[in-house]
Design a protein around this motif. Structure first.
Motif, PDB file in Angstrom:
ATOM      1  N   ASP A   1      39.877  43.549  41.096  1.00  0.00           N
ATOM      2  CA  ASP A   1      41.000  44.429  40.761  1.00  0.00           C
ATOM      3  C   ASP A   1      40.460  45.554  39.888  1.00  0.00           C
ATOM      4  O   ASP A   1      39.782  45.301  38.885  1.00  0.00           O
ATOM      5  CB  ASP A   1      42.073  43.644  39.991  1.00  0.00           C
TER       6      ASP A   1
ATOM      7  N   LEU B   1      38.368  43.823  36.990  1.00  0.00           N
ATOM      8  CA  LEU B   1      38.520  42.401  36.719  1.00  0.00           C
ATOM      9  C   LEU B   1      38.058  41.612  37.940  1.00  0.00           C
ATOM     10  O   LEU B   1      38.456  41.933  39.063  1.00  0.00           O
ATOM     11  CB  LEU B   1      39.998  42.131  36.466  1.00  0.00           C
TER      12      LEU B   1
ATOM     13  N   LEU C   1      53.653  40.486  31.333  1.00  0.00           N
ATOM     14  CA  LEU C   1      52.883  40.727  32.558  1.00  0.00           C
ATOM     15  C   LEU C   1      51.396  40.761  32.202  1.00  0.00           C
ATOM     16  O   LEU C   1      50.961  41.592  31.394  1.00  0.00           O
ATOM     17  CB  LEU C   1      53.310  42.059  33.180  1.00  0.00           C
ATOM     18  N   SER C   2      50.647  39.843  32.753  1.00  0.00           N
ATOM     19  CA  SER C   2      49.228  39.770  32.385  1.00  0.00           C
ATOM     20  C   SER C   2      48.365  39.556  33.622  1.00  0.00           C
ATOM     21  O   SER C   2      48.849  39.095  34.669  1.00  0.00           O
ATOM     22  CB  SER C   2      48.995  38.647  31.381  1.00  0.00           C
ATOM     23  N   PHE C   3      47.103  39.883  33.457  1.00  0.00           N
ATOM     24  CA  PHE C   3      46.113  39.689  34.513  1.00  0.00           C
ATOM     25  C   PHE C   3      44.963  38.885  33.922  1.00  0.00           C
ATOM     26  O   PHE C   3      44.566  39.149  32.773  1.00  0.00           O
ATOM     27  CB  PHE C   3      45.599  41.034  35.037  1.00  0.00           C
ATOM     28  N   GLN C   4      44.484  37.943  34.681  1.00  0.00           N
ATOM     29  CA  GLN C   4      43.405  37.109  34.167  1.00  0.00           C
ATOM     30  C   GLN C   4      42.188  37.201  35.069  1.00  0.00           C
ATOM     31  O   GLN C   4      42.330  37.392  36.273  1.00  0.00           O
ATOM     32  CB  GLN C   4      43.870  35.655  34.079  1.00  0.00           C
ATOM     33  N   GLY C   5      41.027  37.065  34.434  1.00  0.00           N
ATOM     34  CA  GLY C   5      39.814  37.102  35.241  1.00  0.00           C
ATOM     35  C   GLY C   5      38.678  36.408  34.523  1.00  0.00           C
ATOM     36  O   GLY C   5      38.714  36.218  33.299  1.00  0.00           O
TER      37      GLY C   5
ATOM     38  N   GLN D   1      46.568  36.881  40.904  1.00  0.00           N
ATOM     39  CA  GLN D   1      47.135  37.012  39.566  1.00  0.00           C
ATOM     40  C   GLN D   1      48.522  36.364  39.497  1.00  0.00           C
ATOM     41  O   GLN D   1      49.189  36.227  40.529  1.00  0.00           O
ATOM     42  CB  GLN D   1      47.222  38.495  39.181  1.00  0.00           C
ATOM     43  N   PRO D   2      48.954  35.999  38.277  1.00  0.00           N
ATOM     44  CA  PRO D   2      50.293  35.384  38.157  1.00  0.00           C
ATOM     45  C   PRO D   2      51.393  36.246  38.778  1.00  0.00           C
ATOM     46  O   PRO D   2      52.317  35.727  39.396  1.00  0.00           O
ATOM     47  CB  PRO D   2      50.482  35.241  36.641  1.00  0.00           C
ATOM     48  N   VAL D   3      51.269  37.557  38.626  1.00  0.00           N
ATOM     49  CA  VAL D   3      52.313  38.430  39.180  1.00  0.00           C
ATOM     50  C   VAL D   3      52.314  38.359  40.713  1.00  0.00           C
ATOM     51  O   VAL D   3      53.366  38.475  41.346  1.00  0.00           O
ATOM     52  CB  VAL D   3      52.125  39.886  38.679  1.00  0.00           C
TER      53      VAL D   3
ATOM     54  N   ARG E   1      54.214  35.326  41.693  1.00  0.00           N
ATOM     55  CA  ARG E   1      55.660  35.525  41.530  1.00  0.00           C
ATOM     56  C   ARG E   1      56.232  36.326  42.706  1.00  0.00           C
ATOM     57  O   ARG E   1      57.273  35.972  43.250  1.00  0.00           O
ATOM     58  CB  ARG E   1      55.926  36.235  40.198  1.00  0.00           C
TER      59      ARG E   1
END
Lengths: 172, 358
Positions: free
Chosen positions: A12, A77, A150-154, B87-89, B92
């Motif tokens: 991303d 990410l 709202l979050s993004f994880q990597g 991603q979590p979004v 969803r």
């Protein structure tokens, strides 16, 4: 099943309030090798899917090929740390690697993660963009500033040093 | 074997999933490289399940799922989203669009196959009970006898709950030698009651949710309550055996949707065979999970199994032998599973349990 197909790394890319998901053909290198490479100012990605951060899950456009200007990139990410580390970052150090918790603000986001440092932490060296334009963080969570839930994880992120406005550390 | 539609614009991914689903999962696989073709195939081929990628040109996976859900023909299709956007979004948005399961690439083969089995109703969700619906569309075929004996034998494997969903004075309690002093009828009158308080416990440890002792003059349990019951009771039991009503009522339909296995009980008399044949034709969506049991309810010669098998659209698992002693044992409140553990019927039921748990 393998993520890598033809050495494609899916990542991303975040820039100016947009999220672009796409595949980067790294060939024998990593995304880190290419991003840190000062001899090129852009990178080409395939099958780019664009979302606005305001609706980060919805895809608004897609392009078979897209070019990302490195200077404009806020951060990228990835889900696999090996996709992000530069070749020299993948090896250990005689001094051992320390994981330093770090908090960073960049446009639209605040990032929490860890620096993998092979020696003493020096913020001035860390933020100097004369030699390296990006910073590698591992185990990263990026919260959207105006929508913190709202979050993004990597597994890892490459952060553009020139876009960092605040850097928080627990100690020096 | 289920029919699975895979929609993914990556040719490598289609090849890979085809191999996994066919070779490991033993499923029939339909492939589509774009959303528009995938939608057409879903309508024409009526798959049991679809695996949909998100990042596809022209039409994203979310749009595909929304269209599938909006079409009455494909509205109930089970859908797995398999995407590199993890991603979590993304989860969803996929769930809001109507996906049942969200998986990110790369996915472990076993995780994918487990999720498919779970969605197809072959295995219970984590922490849930294996639900076995026992159904018979003709009267007098020994459906309740079979449900009670099966539940008692399963209790020897793990905590089992027997639910008697008959609205007309069911016989599970009677066959277990229990008085239905508590039953699900109380729940219809007082929705706030705790479910555990409605149970009765047999000496074997088997729990029973009995049916009301008097026929109901009103609708029985509503779907929302029954759904909640399956969720709640499933947490404290390893197996739930449901003695289903002999009709395709809303309660039966919901149980058919929730059941991981369905046992269709029939005698080998022509009227019973005819009801079973018609029933199986109607219950197309549950046929994959259905085992057919013939119960010899009278002594004497019986028609050959091969002839019956030709008439029936599902595999006959076994024909349970006639046993006069069973009826006597039931009247005494001591089903064969307890009083005659070595009888041919119980031996066949143990074989059935092995098949159910395999």
């Amino acid at each position: 099943m393998e993520r890598r197909q033809r050495n494609n790394i899916v990542a991303d890319f975040f820039a100016h309030g947009y999220r672009v998901s796409g595949a980067f053909d790294a060939r024998q290198r990593s995304l880190g090798d290419t991003i840190y490479d000062n001899t090129t100012s852009y990178l080409t990605i395939e099958n780019a899917y664009v979302s606005s951060i305001r609706q980060a899950g919805e895809i608004t456009a897609n392009h078979p090929v897209a070019v990302i200007v490195k200077d404009s990139l806020t951060f990228t990410l990835t889900m696999d740390v090996n996709d992000t580390l530069r070749r020299d970052q993948k090896y250990g150090s005689y001094l051992g690697l320390q994981m330093v918790p770090i908090f960073i603000t960049v446009p639209f986001f605040d990032l929490q993660g860890f620096l993998r440092l092979p020696g003493r932490l020096d913020p001035r060296v860390l933020l100097s963009s004369s030699t390296e334009r990006f910073l590698t963080l591992v185990d990263v969570t990026a919260h959207v500033t105006f929508e913190p839930e709202l979050s993004f994880q990597g597994a890892a992120a490459l952060v553009n040093k020139s876009q960092i406005s605040f850097l928080g550390l627990q100690s020096l | 074997m289920a029919r699975i539609l895979v929609i993914d614009d990556s040719a490598e991914m289609l090849d890979l999933l085809k191999i996994i689903l066919q070779e490991r999962g033993k499923h029939e696989v339909l492939l589509s490289a774009d959303g528009q073709t995938g939608l057409a195939m879903a309508l024409a081929e009526r798959p049991d399940l679809a695996i949909v990628d998100v990042m596809m040109p022209d039409m994203t996976g979310y749009d595909v799922i929304r269209r599938l859900r909006n079409n009455p023909i494909t509205a109930n299709l089970r859908i797995i989203v398999l995407t590199a956007r993890g991603q979590p979004v993304d989860r969803r948005v996929a769930t809001d669009a109507g996906a049942d399961v969200f998986l990110t690439k790369p996915v472990e083969t076993t995780v994918l196959l487990d999720k498919i089995n779970e969605l197809l109703g072959k295995t219970p969700a984590k922490g849930g009970a294996l639900i076995i619906g026992v159904m018979g569309l003709a009267g007098g075929v020994g459906k309740t006898t079979l449900a009670v004996n099966l539940a008692l034998l399963l209790q020897q494997v793990g905590q089992t709950l027997l639910m008697d969903l008959s609205p007309n004075s069911g016989h599970c309690a009677l066959f277990l030698g229990l008085k239905p002093v508590r039953h699900w009828g109380f729940l219809v009158e007082n929705p706030g009651l705790t479910t555990e308080g409605l149970m009765q416990r047999h000496d074997s440890g088997l729990k029973l949710l009995a049916s009301p002792p008097m026929p109901l003059r009103r609708e029985g349990m509503d779907n929302a309550s029954l759904n909640a019951l399956y969720d709640l009771l499933g947490r404290n039991a390893r197996f739930i055996v449901v003695d289903m009503p002999p009709t395709l009522s809303a309660v039966s339909q919901l149980t058919l949707d929730r059941a991981h296995r369905v046992l269709m009980v029939s005698s080998d008399d022509p009227p019973s065979i005819q009801s079973t044949m018609r029933g199986l034709q109607v219950l197309e969506s549950a046929r994959e999970r259905t085992l057919l049991l013939l119960n010899a309810v009278r002594p004497g010669p019986h028609p050959p199994l091969e002839a019956l098998q030709r008439a029936l659209p599902a595999q006959i698992f076994t024909r349970l032998p006639y046993d006069e002693a069973q009826a006597i044992a039931l009247r005494r409140g001591a089903p064969s599973a307890i009083s005659q553990p070595e009888s041919p019927i119980v031996t066949e039921l143990r074989r059935l349990i092995k098949a159910l748990l395999s």
